[in-house]
Scaffold this motif. Sequence first.
Motif, short mmCIF file in Angstrom:
data_model
loop_
_atom_site.label_atom_id
_atom_site.label_comp_id
_atom_site.label_asym_id
_atom_site.label_seq_id
_atom_site.Cartn_x
_atom_site.Cartn_y
_atom_site.Cartn_z
N ARG A 147 0.62 -0.99 -0.08
CA ARG A 147 -0.08 -0.15 0.01
C ARG A 147 0.99 1.25 -0.10
O ARG A 147 1.86 1.54 0.78
CB ARG A 147 -0.86 0.16 1.25
CG ARG A 147 -1.92 1.16 1.27
CD ARG A 147 -2.65 1.03 2.58
NE ARG A 147 -2.13 0.80 3.82
CZ ARG A 147 -2.47 0.06 4.71
NH1 ARG A 147 -3.22 -1.30 4.57
NH2 ARG A 147 -1.86 -0.14 5.73
N SER A 189 -3.19 -7.66 -1.79
CA SER A 189 -3.94 -6.62 -2.16
C SER A 189 -2.73 -5.40 -2.76
O SER A 189 -1.65 -5.19 -1.75
CB SER A 189 -4.57 -6.00 -0.99
OG SER A 189 -5.26 -4.57 -1.49
N GLU A 218 -2.53 -1.40 -3.70
CA GLU A 218 -3.24 -0.38 -3.73
C GLU A 218 -2.34 0.81 -3.66
O GLU A 218 -1.55 1.05 -2.79
CB GLU A 218 -4.51 -0.51 -2.60
CG GLU A 218 -3.77 -0.53 -1.22
CD GLU A 218 -4.80 -0.98 -0.17
OE1 GLU A 218 -5.26 -0.09 0.59
OE2 GLU A 218 -5.50 -2.22 -0.11
N ASN A 219 -2.83 1.94 -4.55
CA ASN A 219 -2.47 3.22 -4.19
C ASN A 219 -0.79 3.15 -4.40
O ASN A 219 -0.07 3.65 -3.68
CB ASN A 219 -2.84 4.02 -2.81
CG ASN A 219 -4.22 3.92 -2.77
OD1 ASN A 219 -5.00 4.24 -3.83
ND2 ASN A 219 -4.74 3.86 -1.62
N CYS A 220 -0.29 2.35 -5.50
CA CYS A 220 1.23 2.36 -5.75
C CYS A 220 1.29 2.64 -7.29
O CYS A 220 0.53 2.60 -8.23
CB CYS A 220 1.52 0.70 -5.60
SG CYS A 220 1.49 0.27 -3.74
N GLU A 253 -6.21 -8.24 -5.76
CA GLU A 253 -7.03 -7.08 -6.01
C GLU A 253 -6.08 -5.99 -6.19
O GLU A 253 -4.99 -5.70 -5.39
CB GLU A 253 -7.81 -6.87 -4.84
CG GLU A 253 -8.80 -5.86 -5.33
CD GLU A 253 -9.82 -5.62 -4.05
OE1 GLU A 253 -9.40 -5.35 -3.03
OE2 GLU A 253 -11.10 -5.92 -4.54
N VAL A 254 -6.16 -5.30 -7.29
CA VAL A 254 -5.33 -4.08 -7.95
C VAL A 254 -6.11 -2.96 -7.61
O VAL A 254 -7.36 -2.84 -8.43
CB VAL A 254 -4.56 -4.42 -9.18
CG1 VAL A 254 -3.77 -3.20 -9.52
CG2 VAL A 254 -3.96 -5.74 -9.08
N LYS A 255 -5.89 -1.80 -6.95
CA LYS A 255 -6.67 -0.71 -6.79
C LYS A 255 -5.48 0.50 -7.00
O LYS A 255 -4.65 0.58 -6.26
CB LYS A 255 -7.14 -0.61 -5.44
CG LYS A 255 -8.13 -1.69 -4.90
CD LYS A 255 -8.66 -1.28 -3.41
CE LYS A 255 -9.78 -2.31 -3.11
NZ LYS A 255 -10.26 -2.17 -1.91
N ASN A 256 -5.84 1.11 -7.87
CA ASN A 256 -5.11 2.66 -8.18
C ASN A 256 -3.63 2.37 -8.30
O ASN A 256 -3.00 2.89 -7.50
CB ASN A 256 -5.47 3.54 -7.10
CG ASN A 256 -4.95 5.20 -7.15
OD1 ASN A 256 -4.96 5.26 -8.57
ND2 ASN A 256 -4.61 5.66 -6.38
N VAL A 257 -3.27 1.36 -9.19
CA VAL A 257 -2.01 1.06 -9.20
C VAL A 257 -1.45 1.62 -10.80
O VAL A 257 -2.28 1.32 -11.67
CB VAL A 257 -1.70 -0.37 -9.39
CG1 VAL A 257 -0.31 -0.73 -9.70
CG2 VAL A 257 -1.78 -0.84 -7.93
N ARG A 259 -9.87 -5.36 -10.29
CA ARG A 259 -8.92 -4.26 -10.48
C ARG A 259 -10.09 -3.10 -10.43
O ARG A 259 -10.93 -3.13 -11.05
CB ARG A 259 -8.39 -4.23 -11.94
CG ARG A 259 -7.43 -3.09 -12.01
CD ARG A 259 -6.63 -3.11 -13.57
NE ARG A 259 -5.72 -2.04 -13.54
CZ ARG A 259 -5.08 -1.77 -14.60
NH1 ARG A 259 -4.89 -2.68 -15.61
NH2 ARG A 259 -4.08 -0.63 -14.45
#
Length: 453
Positions: free
Chosen positions: A362, A388, A390-392, A429-433, A452
């Motif tokens: 994260r 997870s 996220e934000n990376c 799960e990929v969030k904001n990458v 995603r």
Amino acid sequence: MQYHVKSFGGVGDGLFDNSTSFALAFKALQPGDTLVVDEGVWLTGPLTLKGSNLTLRLEAGARILFSNDERHYEPVLSRWEGVNCYCMQPCLSVVDSQYIRITGTGTLDGNGQSWWDASRYKREFQTSPVTEMEKRLASLNPGYEDQSGGGGGRQSQFLRPPLLQIRNSASVIVEDITITNSPFWTVHPLYSKDLAFRNLKIYNPKDAPNTDGIDVDSCQKVFITGCLIDVGDDGIALKSGSGPDGIKTNIPTNDILITHCTVKNAHGGAVVGSETAAGIFDVKVSDCLFDGTDRGVRIKTRRGRGGALRNLVFSNIRMEDNLCPLTLNMYYRCGSNDDENFSLEKLPILSTTPSIADVVIRDCVATGCRASAAFIVGLPEEPIRNLSIENCSFSLAEKDLVPVSESEMYQGLPEPDGRGLRLRNVQVEVKNVKVGNAGKDLLIEEGVEIGRV
């Protein structure tokens, strides 16, 4: 009460052997006492500090320089690359102790050059014990030929000493000192708990073999903060034994907090494994810089190693000029000649099959990646679960790229189709990458479940 090594006949001229002086000084210490090492170079053989409520203080300009003669290092029963066995005693041991503090602004110097030269030679040309010490260790370690290793010297029984080992101890603080030129692993807490490592400076040459910075090995409640580590293998590594021996010992590594550390030039910045047999869990790594390391966040294991790795959180980490900033590798190659360990087929799940689950990456930023953005590969029979990211942000370098195969030390896998985030046998799960300069962001291979946002 405060004592000085020179009061026990010690001479800090870099030539006089202070082994007896240190031994007499340690013997004189009572709970609450401090031993002071004054400015100078204090040559000595290996030392053992044992007791309760003791302080060892290295003053500015003080350097404890350890002998490089292997004959001085008697065999002790410890753990070496994940296996309980006899090995050369550490340069400095804290053993069976509690409430110990090692402090000051002086230096522990392992005098490592001849150890490194010998290790390189033996790895290339020697496949069995040759020296008197190696033969002694071989006789004490029956069946060593079949013991697992990471590539450091098991077959020759050149089981060289760590620089500082804390074994079977509790409530130990090591702070502010410089630790350098380690023959093998530099700081090795083993079977201990309630430990703090603060503001250490750890230096070994980049090409010095197996000179990890801090290896936390089957320990609980460990706090590492403010350390600068520039070494020839992994920077800060968490371990818990290897294969059947580690499973039998069954002492995990857990409740670990690593913050505000800088790691340079190492094989990995914050590392889990590859000795994972008893499990590693409840780990938090945050607010660190991994500068020029081969890998940044690195989780490595393989079939035969065993262990459950879970609840690992890496946050707010900056990574610059790595080969690959993020790796979760269950095909780690070092120390195994068994091709089955690297099969692409789904094999039966055994007690020695490792698992990885509940990992969070994260708020991390990586720039200048030279091989790929990420290497994330689980086993067909034991995929990585609940990862997870996220934000990376992961950005490839615009020049001086290296082959993508240098992303990790692996075996048995096909070449990937690009330099993005390689995903194989993983639930993620990929969030904001964001992935920069890689062309294709996600390289989705077999066995992938992805969400995603």
